[in-house]
Design a protein around this motif. Structure first.
Motif: not given
Lengths: 201, 201
Positions: A43, A45-46, A49, A71-73, A128, A132
């Motif tokens: 996925d 979208r992970e 971060s 971003n999902r830790s 998009d 970073c």
């Protein structure tokens, strides 16, 4: 085995990295930067971060022993070897806009941002969705009192490297940096190697 | 006019902000943090970016005179007043995962992350699209030599505020922070006010 792939100057690449595989990023000629991104293979979208990493690692200086978080830790990459010890995780990849901003008298280049966007598009990752990057070998000291940062030439010497172990299945984007300031104006290649055991180098 | 809205302790809100409008975020009782996100109203894939901001502003310490930039290298918000001068842009919003990590003996809370995700959902913004927030009044000193950071109680006093001018049409998410460390363990409200002229306060 142990094949090394070269990323030509001012270009980028993308590839998958399975959980447990080791990625070694090498600066073959010295003083070059490689912007790295990582996405969840299952996925996209992970995504890597800087904020989650700074929070869990309690530092902005990442080196051997640190982990790069999503971003999902979740843990994405563990740094297991590092002959330089100086990387940046504060800045976004150079782009046409940053070239216009910082080098108004020089030709505009699509930069690491454009190179990453093209390399990652086949994996369904939009421009998009580029956050970073973990900017390997990039030398960005921060003044702790004023907060001011500066971009200095990398301290990496020919053959210096960093090795990271994938903690989950990943799509990775990697560049040989295109900006003037980050590599002292010398555009050089970046090498990388993927290995399956502990003998990464 | 000049109506002030209160965000109750450990909750969040989202609203639109038109280009030219001023957003004032107030700490009514002192020592509280407000995580702020901003997205392009016309296309929420455009989002506030700590990396672009650090790059263009050449500092990690943002205050009056600085601009907060988007991932598309456009100006989102200009800071025009700031009575505190200490905010954080390094860290991601607190979440169930950060509660488990940092406060294993305390009840888990969905945190600013969960509050922002719920408030932003009606605008079509997914939880995975929540990046590093601009953490207003959050006090995160960085050691310039080691890179280590720590989260200290805010230095804001009752009535302290920051005012930002929208440089484009925005969707804004805003919280009264839920974490223990960021506000010294005291969960307090956050006030905000939207004005259309230069008299923001």
């Amino acid at each position: 085995m142990n094949d090394t792939t070269s990323i030509p100057p001012r270009s980028g690449a993308a590839f998958t990295l399975a959980k447990g595989e080791l990625l070694t990023v090498i600066d073959p000629e010295g003083m070059q930067v490689s912007d790295m991104l990582a996405y969840g293979k299952d996925d996209v979208r992970e995504v890597i971060s800087n904020g989650r990493t700074f929070d869990y690692e309690e530092t902005i200086s990442l080196t051997k022993g640190n982990v790069l978080w999503s971003n999902r830790s979740r843990k994405m990459l563990a740094i297991i070897e590092d002959t330089v010890g100086r990387h940046d995780f504060l800045l976004t990849p150079c782009s046409t806009d940053t070239f216009r901003h910082f080098y108004p008298d020089k030709p505009v280049h699509r930069g690491c941002f454009g190179n990453l966007a093209e390399a990652l598009a086949p994996y369904g990752i939009e421009a998009d969705a580029i956050p970073c990057a973990f900017n390997i070998f990039m030398n960005v000291p921060v003044n702790g009192k004023t907060g001011q940062l500066e971009v200095l030439p990398p301290s990496s010497k020919p053959g210096d490297y960093i090795t990271m172990r994938a903690e989950m299945d990943l799509v990775v984007g990697l560049t040989a940096c295109s900006a003037y300031a980050s590599n002292g104006g010398s555009f050089r290649p970046i090498d990388y190697r993927i290995t399956r055991d502990g003998a990464a180098t």
